[in-house]
Design a protein around this motif. Structure first.
Motif, PDB file in Angstrom:
ATOM      1  N   PHE A  15      49.146  51.192  43.485  1.00 14.60           N
ATOM      2  CA  PHE A  15      48.666  52.585  43.542  1.00 14.60           C
ATOM      3  C   PHE A  15      49.895  53.484  43.658  1.00 14.60           C
ATOM      4  CE2 PHE A  15      45.109  50.452  45.978  1.00 14.60           C
ATOM      5  CZ  PHE A  15      44.092  50.709  45.077  1.00 14.60           C
ATOM      6  N   PHE A  18      52.784  51.986  45.116  1.00 15.84           N
ATOM      7  CA  PHE A  18      52.584  51.167  46.318  1.00 15.84           C
ATOM      8  C   PHE A  18      51.781  49.917  45.958  1.00 15.84           C
ATOM      9  CE2 PHE A  18      50.089  49.801  49.944  1.00 15.84           C
ATOM     10  CZ  PHE A  18      51.088  49.627  50.889  1.00 15.84           C
ATOM     11  N   ALA A  20      49.348  47.429  46.788  1.00 13.40           N
ATOM     12  CA  ALA A  20      48.273  47.073  47.732  1.00 13.40           C
ATOM     13  C   ALA A  20      47.968  45.578  47.645  1.00 13.40           C
ATOM     14  CB  ALA A  20      47.023  47.891  47.419  1.00 13.40           C
ATOM     15  N   PRO A  39      45.819  41.885  59.094  1.00 12.15           N
ATOM     16  CA  PRO A  39      45.960  43.192  59.757  1.00 12.15           C
ATOM     17  C   PRO A  39      45.510  44.337  58.850  1.00 12.15           C
ATOM     18  CG  PRO A  39      48.112  42.298  59.138  1.00 12.15           C
ATOM     19  CD  PRO A  39      47.104  41.237  58.833  1.00 12.15           C
ATOM     20  N   ASN A  40      45.314  45.520  59.442  1.00  8.03           N
ATOM     21  CA  ASN A  40      44.958  46.704  58.655  1.00  8.03           C
ATOM     22  C   ASN A  40      45.993  46.922  57.567  1.00  8.03           C
ATOM     23  OD1 ASN A  40      42.600  47.518  59.784  1.00  8.03           O
ATOM     24  ND2 ASN A  40      43.591  48.782  61.370  1.00  8.03           N
ATOM     25  N   GLY A  41      45.515  47.267  56.380  1.00 10.44           N
ATOM     26  CA  GLY A  41      46.434  47.528  55.275  1.00 10.44           C
ATOM     27  C   GLY A  41      46.876  46.268  54.545  1.00 10.44           C
ATOM     28  N   ALA A  42      46.312  45.098  54.920  1.00  8.29           N
ATOM     29  CA  ALA A  42      46.708  43.825  54.297  1.00  8.29           C
ATOM     30  C   ALA A  42      46.246  43.725  52.850  1.00  8.29           C
ATOM     31  CB  ALA A  42      46.150  42.653  55.107  1.00  8.29           C
ATOM     32  N   GLY A  43      45.231  44.542  52.490  1.00  7.71           N
ATOM     33  CA  GLY A  43      44.733  44.503  51.111  1.00  7.71           C
ATOM     34  C   GLY A  43      43.361  43.862  50.973  1.00  7.71           C
ATOM     35  N   LYS A  44      42.662  43.646  52.094  1.00  2.67           N
ATOM     36  CA  LYS A  44      41.363  42.954  52.058  1.00  2.67           C
ATOM     37  C   LYS A  44      40.313  43.754  51.266  1.00  2.67           C
ATOM     38  CE  LYS A  44      41.168  42.850  56.611  1.00  2.67           C
ATOM     39  NZ  LYS A  44      42.401  43.620  56.923  1.00  2.67           N
ATOM     40  N   THR A  45      40.254  45.070  51.539  1.00  3.57           N
ATOM     41  CA  THR A  45      39.276  45.907  50.828  1.00  3.57           C
ATOM     42  C   THR A  45      39.629  45.980  49.346  1.00  3.57           C
ATOM     43  OG1 THR A  45      39.030  47.192  52.844  1.00  3.57           O
ATOM     44  CG2 THR A  45      38.175  48.195  50.829  1.00  3.57           C
ATOM     45  N   THR A  46      40.908  46.127  49.050  1.00  6.45           N
ATOM     46  CA  THR A  46      41.338  46.192  47.645  1.00  6.45           C
ATOM     47  C   THR A  46      40.989  44.881  46.934  1.00  6.45           C
ATOM     48  OG1 THR A  46      43.147  47.626  48.380  1.00  6.45           O
ATOM     49  CG2 THR A  46      43.303  46.740  46.154  1.00  6.45           C
TER      50      THR A  46
HETATM   51  P1  ADP Z   1      42.667  46.398  54.424  1.00 13.08           P
HETATM   52  O1  ADP Z   1      41.255  46.418  53.906  1.00 13.08           O
HETATM   53  O2  ADP Z   1      43.208  45.007  54.606  1.00 13.08           O
HETATM   54  O3  ADP Z   1      42.858  47.223  55.666  1.00 13.08           O
HETATM   55  P2  ADP Z   1      43.249  47.979  52.055  1.00 13.08           P
HETATM   56  O4  ADP Z   1      42.920  47.137  50.875  1.00 13.08           O
HETATM   57  O5  ADP Z   1      42.255  49.031  52.451  1.00 13.08           O
HETATM   58  O6  ADP Z   1      43.614  47.046  53.296  1.00 13.08           O
HETATM   59  O7  ADP Z   1      44.603  48.737  51.791  1.00 13.08           O
HETATM   60  C1  ADP Z   1      45.811  48.099  51.396  1.00 13.08           C
HETATM   61  C2  ADP Z   1      46.879  49.167  51.233  1.00 13.08           C
HETATM   62  O8  ADP Z   1      46.635  49.900  50.045  1.00 13.08           O
HETATM   63  C3  ADP Z   1      46.890  50.160  52.383  1.00 13.08           C
HETATM   64  O9  ADP Z   1      48.231  50.430  52.721  1.00 13.08           O
HETATM   65  C4  ADP Z   1      46.211  51.382  51.798  1.00 13.08           C
HETATM   66  O10 ADP Z   1      46.703  52.574  52.375  1.00 13.08           O
HETATM   67  C5  ADP Z   1      46.565  51.288  50.319  1.00 13.08           C
HETATM   68  N1  ADP Z   1      45.514  51.856  49.449  1.00 13.08           N
HETATM   69  C6  ADP Z   1      44.236  51.415  49.364  1.00 13.08           C
HETATM   70  N2  ADP Z   1      43.545  52.144  48.462  1.00 13.08           N
HETATM   71  C7  ADP Z   1      44.423  53.062  47.953  1.00 13.08           C
HETATM   72  C8  ADP Z   1      44.330  54.116  46.962  1.00 13.08           C
HETATM   73  N3  ADP Z   1      43.194  54.369  46.321  1.00 13.08           N
HETATM   74  N4  ADP Z   1      45.448  54.836  46.731  1.00 13.08           N
HETATM   75  C9  ADP Z   1      46.602  54.594  47.369  1.00 13.08           C
HETATM   76  N5  ADP Z   1      46.764  53.623  48.298  1.00 13.08           N
HETATM   77  C10 ADP Z   1      45.689  52.871  48.589  1.00 13.08           C
END
Ligand code: ADP
Length: 245
Positions: A15, A18, A20, A39-46
Motif C-alpha cells: 500500500f 508500505f 502489509a 501482533p497488531n499490524g502483522a497483516g492478518k486482516t490484509t
Molecule cells: P492486523 O490485522 O494483523 O492488525 P492489518 O492487515 O490490518 O494487520 O495491517 C497490516 C499493515 O498494513 C498495518 O501496518 C496497516 O496500517 C497497513 N494497512 C492495512 N490496510 C491499509 C491500507 N488500505 N492502506 C495503507 N496501509 C494499510
C-alpha cells in the motif's frame, strides 16, 4: 474429507510503498482448523482481504483447489464457498433466531426455491440442524435482539453455515465473550471444522490453546512460526515479538 485446499503462495501486498504482506505462504488442508495469531499490524486482516478478493495481491498467488482466486472478484469468490465472519455480528435483532437463519438460506437459494413446499420442509430441517450445531436449539423462536453477545456471534456463524461454505474465515470470534462463551466457541469451531476448513484469527492465546489446532504466527506480513501452540509459544522468535526486543 474431500474438498479443496487453500494455497497462499508468495503473496505480497504493497500500500503506497508500505508492505502489509511480504512473501506470505501457507497451506490450509481441506477440513483443517487453523488459528492465525500475530501482533497488531502483522497483516492478518490484509491476509483475509486477499483470500476473499477485497484486496488484490501485488505479487504471488492464492489458489482454492485448482482455482486462482487472484483473478476473481469478491462475489465470485464467495460463490465458490468461501465465507467470512467479521468481528462485529450483523444479525437482524428484530427477527427471530430461526428467521435470521432462514434469511441466510434465502440469500443463497433465492426466493423461487422457497415457494416449493418440499424445499420448505427441507429448509426447516436444515435450519434445525444448524440450530443444533451452534447450540441454540432452545432459542429458535426468540428475537435475535434478546441474545447475549456470545449467542449473537454463534448465530452469525450459523448464518454462514446456512450457505454451506467449504472454507470459513473467522475474525476474532471471542472478543468480549465470557469464559463460558469462549469455551463454547472453541468447541463449536472445532466441531464445524472437518466438514469444512476454518481459519480463525484471534488474539486470545488461551482460546487458541483450547482450539487444539495448528497455529500460524504472522509478523511484518509474513509467517514467523508455525506448529502446535506449545511449539510457537516456545519459539524464541515469537517470544521476542510478543515480549519486545
Ligand atoms: P492486523 O490485522 O494483523 O492488525 P492489518 O492487515 O490490518 O494487520 O495491517 C497490516 C499493515 O498494513 C498495518 O501496518 C496497516 O496500517 C497497513 N494497512 C492495512 N490496510 C491499509 C491500507 N488500505 N492502506 C495503507 N496501509 C494499510
Amino acid at each position: 474429507m474431500s474438498g479443496r485446499a487453500l494455497y497462499v503462495d508468495g503473496v505480497s501486498v504493497v500500500f503506497d510503498g508500505f508492505r502489509a504482506l511480504n512473501n506470505l505462504s501457507f497451506i490450509i488442508e481441506p477440513g483443517e482448523l487453523r488459528a492465525v495469531i500475530g501482533p497488531n499490524g502483522a497483516g492478518k486482516t490484509t491476509m483475509m482481504d486477499v483470500i476473499t478478493g477485497k484486496t488484490k495481491p501485488t505479487a504471488g498467488i492464492v489458489k482454492f483447489g485448482d482455482t486462482d482466486l487472484t483473478r476473481l472478484d469478491e462475489p465470485r469468490i464467495a460463490m465458490l464457498g468461501i465465507g467470512r465472519k467479521f468481528q462485529k455480528p450483523t444479525v437482524f435483532d428484530a427477527l427471530t433466531v430461526f428467521e435470521n437463519l432462514e434469511l441466510a438460506l434465502k440469500a443463497v437459494r433465492g426466493p423461487i426455491a422457497c415457494w416449493k413446499w418440499r424445499l420448505a420442509a427441507e429448509q426447516r430441517d436444515r435450519i434445525e440442524a444448524v440450530l443444533r450445531e451452534i447450540g441454540l436449539s432452545e432459542r429458535g423462536q426468540d428475537l435475535a435482539g434478546l441474545l447475549s453477545h456470545g449467542q449473537r456471534q454463534w448465530l452469525e456463524i450459523g448464518m454462514l453455515l446456512m450457505q454451506e461454505p467449504e472454507l470459513l474465515l473467522v475474525d476474532e470470534p471471542v472478543a468480549g465473550m465470557t469464559d463460558q462463551e469462549t469455551e463454547h466457541t472453541a468447541a463449536l469451531l472445532a466441531r464445524i471444522a472437518g466438514q469444512r476448513s476454518v481459519v480463525v484469527v484471534e488474539h486470545d492465546l488461551e482460546f487458541v490453546r483450547a482450539l487444539g489446532c495448528k497455529v500460524t504466527v504472522m509478523c511484518e506480513g509474513t509467517v514467523l512460526s508455525e506448529g502446535s501452540i506449545d511449539h510457537v509459544q516456545n519459539d524464541p522468535r515469537v517470544i521476542e515479538v510478543y515480549l519486545g526486543r
